[in-house]
Design a protein around this motif. Sequence first.
Motif, PDB file in Angstrom:
ATOM      1  N   SER A  80      56.019  63.146 -87.043  1.00 21.66           N
ATOM      2  CA  SER A  80      55.109  63.496 -86.620  1.00 21.66           C
ATOM      3  C   SER A  80      55.574  63.737 -84.930  1.00 21.66           C
ATOM      4  CB  SER A  80      54.421  61.685 -86.262  1.00 21.66           C
ATOM      5  OG  SER A  80      55.072  60.705 -85.792  1.00 21.66           O
ATOM      6  N   MET A  81      56.952  62.978 -84.061  1.00 24.85           N
ATOM      7  CA  MET A  81      57.212  63.256 -82.964  1.00 24.85           C
ATOM      8  C   MET A  81      57.643  64.637 -83.110  1.00 24.85           C
ATOM      9  SD  MET A  81      59.050  59.881 -82.230  1.00 24.85           S
ATOM     10  CE  MET A  81      59.393  58.889 -83.653  1.00 24.85           C
ATOM     11  N   MET A  82      58.480  65.216 -83.920  1.00 26.35           N
ATOM     12  CA  MET A  82      59.178  65.975 -83.996  1.00 26.35           C
ATOM     13  C   MET A  82      58.247  67.634 -84.046  1.00 26.35           C
ATOM     14  SD  MET A  82      61.061  68.429 -87.056  1.00 26.35           S
ATOM     15  CE  MET A  82      60.132  69.869 -87.040  1.00 26.35           C
ATOM     16  N   CYS A  83      57.073  66.881 -84.332  1.00 24.26           N
ATOM     17  CA  CYS A  83      55.689  67.641 -84.544  1.00 24.26           C
ATOM     18  C   CYS A  83      55.635  68.472 -82.799  1.00 24.26           C
ATOM     19  CB  CYS A  83      54.703  67.438 -84.714  1.00 24.26           C
ATOM     20  SG  CYS A  83      53.289  69.171 -85.809  1.00 24.26           S
ATOM     21  N   TYR A  84      55.347  67.113 -82.572  1.00 25.39           N
ATOM     22  CA  TYR A  84      55.039  67.054 -80.962  1.00 25.39           C
ATOM     23  C   TYR A  84      56.189  67.769 -79.767  1.00 25.39           C
ATOM     24  CZ  TYR A  84      52.664  66.246 -77.178  1.00 25.39           C
ATOM     25  OH  TYR A  84      51.305  66.170 -75.916  1.00 25.39           O
ATOM     26  N   SER A  85      57.076  67.537 -80.217  1.00 26.97           N
ATOM     27  CA  SER A  85      58.244  68.154 -80.013  1.00 26.97           C
ATOM     28  C   SER A  85      58.111  70.553 -79.878  1.00 26.97           C
ATOM     29  CB  SER A  85      59.506  67.938 -80.183  1.00 26.97           C
ATOM     30  OG  SER A  85      59.960  66.981 -79.914  1.00 26.97           O
ATOM     31  N   VAL A  86      58.099  70.291 -80.863  1.00 26.47           N
ATOM     32  CA  VAL A  86      57.737  71.297 -81.802  1.00 26.47           C
ATOM     33  C   VAL A  86      56.644  72.164 -80.437  1.00 26.47           C
ATOM     34  CG1 VAL A  86      56.545  73.162 -82.663  1.00 26.47           C
ATOM     35  CG2 VAL A  86      58.899  71.470 -84.009  1.00 26.47           C
ATOM     36  N   MET A  87      55.423  71.636 -79.780  1.00 24.85           N
ATOM     37  CA  MET A  87      54.607  71.693 -80.220  1.00 24.85           C
ATOM     38  C   MET A  87      55.102  71.538 -78.157  1.00 24.85           C
ATOM     39  SD  MET A  87      51.519  69.390 -81.234  1.00 24.85           S
ATOM     40  CE  MET A  87      50.781  69.380 -80.146  1.00 24.85           C
ATOM     41  N   ALA A  88      55.115  71.226 -78.140  1.00 27.37           N
ATOM     42  CA  ALA A  88      55.786  71.117 -75.774  1.00 27.37           C
ATOM     43  C   ALA A  88      56.360  71.727 -75.886  1.00 27.37           C
ATOM     44  CB  ALA A  88      56.506  70.009 -75.994  1.00 27.37           C
TER      45      ALA A  88
END
Lengths: 258, 218, 219
Positions: A80-88
């Motif tokens: 869930s955190m990695m995905c947000y990093s990808v989005m950022a």
Amino acid sequence: MSDISAKSRRPAPPKPASIWDYANPTRFLGLANAVLPWLAGAMALAFAAGLWLSFTAPEDYQQGRSVLIMFIHVPAAWLSMMCYSVMALAGLGTLVWRHPLADVSLRAAAPIGAAFTFLALVTGSLWGKPMWGTWWVWDARLTSVLVLFIIYMGIIALARAIEDPLTAARSLAIVTLVGFVNIPIIKFSVDWWNTLHQPASVSRFGRPAMDAAFLHPLLTMALAYTLLFFTLHLMAMRNEILRRRVRSMRMMAAREAS
Amino acid sequence: MQLVAENLAVDRGERRIFEGLSFSVAAGMALVVTGPNGAGKSTLIKAIAGFLTPSAGAIRLDGLTGEARPVREHCHYLAHDNALKSQLTVDENLSFWWQFMGAPRANIEEALERVGLPGIGELPVGYLSAGQKRRVAIARLLLNERPVWLVDEPTSALDKASETRFAELVHEHLDRGGIIVAATHQALGLKDAQSLGMGTPLPNPSPQGGGAHESPTT
Amino acid sequence: MMALFARELKLATRVGAGAMTGVLFFLAVVTVVPFAVGPDLNLLARIGPAVLWIGALLASLLGLDRLFQQDREDGSLAILLMSEHPSALIVFVKCLAHWAATGLPLIVAAPIFGLFLNMEAKAIAATVATLAVGTPAITFIGAVGAAVTVTLARGGLIIAILVLPLVLPSLIFGVAASYGAVEDPAPFTQPFIMLTAVTLFLAVLGPLAAGFALKHAID
């Protein structure tokens, strides 16, 4: 990025090299179609191995069989955190490099990230029921994940609210990045809030160094989850590109219908 | 059937838009309301459609059989706005009105064909150009049976070919015994229409009459 | 009329309309409360029904300004009102569709939010029941607010101010019934019946008043 909108933004880019080659959606689709079967196969293998390791892992002396939930829960929370990093990162790509695929990537990642976050919340809650005797406690970690979930859903709602992908791209990128910068602050303040009101009713576990018997299945599952993310992300990006094609084709049809 | 207005006066807020307006339109006839901006063309249409209550006088539809119903229920109203939802497809938009208005007459495909837009039913209205939207709105008039058409600047945003096509539809409606009241700047290509020239706006506030006069040119 | 209901639902679920936004707002309100009052589970369980009601009430107010505004802007409202269908019935159907698209998801989500607040199963069931019976009243009375502000560009806030005092009875009886189900001396049936009565009353009054107001909004 649809062909039309890409054109309207940047008039005929010069012969691109390396990663920019795949800025061309058609070339990207070709790559995605070639890579996807391998990615999906690797994911299936990793999941098979991870699940086998998980189910053969010994029982935890304190948590019993419910330690199994951890092998599902922890990687979901990581993802869930990695995905947000990808989005950022994709948001940066939209704002700074104006990469046409960055916006597609951001949009495609948001629901997947929300799904992983939701999975982390549900499994955390399932794990908490026997441990804490209640479905939910306002524990700092769980609460932070819940806040992340709300941020995800807000981004999805914004993406749904703006119909024109080009208009949406910039707003989505800005909101994602503002959220990204804010997440450490949120995390810190939630931790602070939580220690301020340490709930007495909640039994807490210490965090001893993890035994290898648990570490191996956990890491394998994390690998499987990561592969799952990339598989889903590629598929979602492919769908988003096709969706935009349908959109521009329909607009073309409208223009041609005298 | 006859649409009659007698000594009509309409106010908007404190302002009297027009007064002493009388006309009658028989079946198969069109009334073309002309005049400068602010003369009250749209106001007259809205009064017939029942959205503005006349301060004096009355509007009625004579010579109808069956139970008495308000004039508005016999009318199709094509306003400045097209009454279309841009999120929905053309088909979804039209089929809603088709079901909602009752008294079905033509099906959606036929209606779209008549306005020169066959085969666009599956496109969202938001993708269409202003002229195409206007034509879809005109197609709505064909879906259900209403003897009186109230049209306000019907040909705005239309090109020459579409204007001609609309004139055909108007003639057809008149031939079937319908009535049309049109507020317009442009000539609709109507050969024998009554015309109602609405004068300059009344001074405000205006006790004296004479803001409108009727000049039949049949 | 079924066509109108179906169209409203379709519009509410299409891209650009936010049926989901209400639930998210509800979730955000429920999440914010523990940050303000502290994560004491016993306290949260005690104020749970009230938090759920306030959250659902605020979330229901959110989309009300869209009830008639878009129909007026694109000219559909005029044509709807010209038809042979009575204006009150048109408003009633629009309210039902609006509630089905925005109110019903709140009720479906409410049990999950109840778990966040550590409410016991009985309290959750009672609160969900009162929400199901009570929230339509917010839409019906909200329709009046939406109708009188339909010509205003920024009507949303005014609607909230107009509507909040008028839905107080629903809030009072709804929360009272929810507590009645769990706290022993307090009755459940009585306030629940009152809540139902308020909703039924407003189901008649709201659409009539809103229909009347809308007829004067077209010009």
